[in-house]
Motif scaffolding. Structure first.
Motif, short mmCIF file in Angstrom:
data_model
loop_
_atom_site.label_atom_id
_atom_site.label_comp_id
_atom_site.label_asym_id
_atom_site.label_seq_id
_atom_site.Cartn_x
_atom_site.Cartn_y
_atom_site.Cartn_z
N THR A 127 -10.52 7.45 -9.39
CA THR A 127 -10.27 7.63 -7.96
C THR A 127 -10.28 6.25 -7.33
O THR A 127 -11.07 5.38 -7.71
CB THR A 127 -11.33 8.51 -7.28
OG1 THR A 127 -12.62 7.92 -7.48
CG2 THR A 127 -11.33 9.91 -7.85
N LEU A 129 -9.73 3.96 -3.57
CA LEU A 129 -9.52 3.88 -2.13
C LEU A 129 -8.73 2.62 -1.86
O LEU A 129 -9.19 1.51 -2.19
CB LEU A 129 -10.86 3.82 -1.38
CG LEU A 129 -10.69 3.72 0.13
CD1 LEU A 129 -10.39 5.09 0.73
CD2 LEU A 129 -11.92 3.13 0.81
N THR A 150 -6.70 7.42 -2.19
CA THR A 150 -6.86 7.70 -0.77
C THR A 150 -6.48 6.44 -0.02
O THR A 150 -6.92 5.34 -0.39
CB THR A 150 -8.33 8.08 -0.46
OG1 THR A 150 -8.67 9.19 -1.27
CG2 THR A 150 -8.51 8.43 1.01
N ARG A 181 -1.04 12.89 -5.61
CA ARG A 181 -2.22 12.05 -5.90
C ARG A 181 -2.46 11.03 -4.79
O ARG A 181 -3.34 10.19 -4.92
CB ARG A 181 -2.05 11.31 -7.25
CG ARG A 181 -2.08 12.23 -8.45
CD ARG A 181 -2.23 11.46 -9.75
NE ARG A 181 -1.06 10.68 -10.11
CZ ARG A 181 -0.01 11.15 -10.77
NH1 ARG A 181 0.02 12.42 -11.14
NH2 ARG A 181 1.01 10.37 -11.06
N THR A 183 -3.33 10.48 -0.74
CA THR A 183 -3.76 11.11 0.53
C THR A 183 -3.95 10.03 1.57
O THR A 183 -4.80 9.14 1.41
CB THR A 183 -5.10 11.86 0.33
OG1 THR A 183 -4.95 12.76 -0.75
CG2 THR A 183 -5.50 12.60 1.59
N LEU A 185 -5.31 9.04 5.08
CA LEU A 185 -6.23 9.49 6.13
C LEU A 185 -5.65 9.15 7.50
O LEU A 185 -4.77 8.28 7.60
CB LEU A 185 -7.60 8.82 5.94
CG LEU A 185 -8.31 9.11 4.61
CD1 LEU A 185 -9.70 8.46 4.60
CD2 LEU A 185 -8.43 10.61 4.35
N ALA A 202 -15.30 5.99 -3.96
CA ALA A 202 -14.23 5.97 -4.98
C ALA A 202 -14.71 5.15 -6.16
O ALA A 202 -15.65 4.35 -6.04
CB ALA A 202 -12.97 5.35 -4.39
#
Ligand SMILES: C[S@@+](CC[C@H](N)C(=O)[O-])C[C@H]1O[C@@H](n2cnc3c(N)ncnc32)[C@H](O)[C@@H]1O
Length: 290
Positions: A127, A129, A150, A181, A183, A185, A202
């Motif tokens: 994951t 960020l 993200t 996969r 996203t 914000l 993350a």
């Protein structure tokens, strides 16, 4: 110091923190190419607190109306300078152009950003960020390599361009798994976002703050100047790095121009150099092998 958000300027001019002597505030407005897009353009202008100049077919002739347009056409949302000799539109583009080419022919885990993140060291799906999402190019490469990404972007105009690019790309069937996969914000300052987090957010945090150029060569590219005027110089990169170091599970990676000094704060564990850029890697814990 926070970047000069466009939202903070209800009038059509932007102030900015640059010390470049020949720069003046840019007047920014929203326009659209087709009456079908009128409602969306009005909504965009209202949410960004920018003037709506209306329907335009030739944006280059709109110099008396604005220096820069957020121009909504059937090709998507673009940042477009006006006036004679203005460069072409700037969009968040994932389907065509460089991003599309790189996805099809790119260097896989051998790419600089992939090496920095450590994709060759683990089989685990990471994951990530991306706390300085910009127009999403780095995030798109990492999502293409399997990371769950993200994205955080604080400049509302850049955020609007990015959101539009992601929405257009999501309509392309073959890109759907990759886009799932990613996203984005709502617009937010990543420093505040990270400081509010209670634990790791993350596995890896990716940072690519604007580098405060002071030399004339930085003025060469007009697009670059527009982008810089919109987002400021990210002089708060040290605070962002400190917040990221508290919130990453395994590492923080910071993209810099190749010759630029490191971001003030903790010294990086290693640097990975490419032709024009460099990644400073802050390894906090070893990546899990599988
Ligand atoms: C150089 S651009 C990033 C380009 C991006 N890596 C790409 O591939 O398109 C830097 C972006 O980070 C954003 N940014 C800088 N500091 C930020 C922060 N603290 N929170 C959110 N966004 C930030 C700026 O607004 C700008 O859009």
């Amino acid at each position: 110091m926070p970047a000069p958000f466009i939202q903070a300027h209800p009038a059509s001019t932007l102030t900015h923190h640059t010390t470049m002597p020949d720069s003046k505030p840019l007047a920014l407005a929203v326009a659209y190419s087709d009456s079908l897009l009128q409602a969306r353009a009005s909504q965009l202008a209202a949410s960004l607190e920018l003037p709506l100049v209306g329907q335009l077919t030739d944006v280059r002739q709109a110099a008396s109306l604005a220096d820069v347009l957020l121009y909504l056409s059937l090709d998507g949302l673009a940042l477009q300078m006006t006036g004679k000799g203005a460069p072409g539109p700037v969009r968040a583009e994932f389907v065509h152009g460089k991003a599309g080419y790189r996805r099809e022919h790119g260097g896989g885990t051998g790419q600089l950003v992939a090496k920095a993140v450590g994709l060759q060291k683990t089989r685990r799906q990471l994951t990530l960020l991306d706390a300085t999402a910009g127009l999403g190019q780095d995030a798109f490469v990492l999502a293409g390599l399997g990371c769950v990404v993200t994205l955080v972007e604080r400049a509302p105009v850049i955020h609007a361009l990015l959101q539009d690019g992601l929405q257009r790309a999501a309509l392309v069937t073959e890109l759907a798994p990759l886009l799932n996969r990613m996203t984005l914000l709502p617009p937010a300052d990543a420093i505040a976002y990270l400081n509010a987090a209670e634990g790791p957010v993350a596995d890896v945090i990716h940072l690519d703050p604007m580098f405060p150029h002071r030399d004339k060569s930085a003025l060469v590219k007009k697009e670059m100047r527009v982008f810089r005027d919109l987002v400021g110089e990210d002089l708060d990169a040290p605070a962002l790095l400190a917040a990221a170091l508290r919130c990453a599970r395994f590492r923080v990676v910071v993209k810099r121009p190749r010759k630029a000094p490191v971001v003030e704060g903790m010294a990086p564990t290693m640097a990975i150099e490419g032709k024009s850029s460099r990644y400073d890697v802050y390894a906090l814990h070893a990546l899990p092998a599988g």
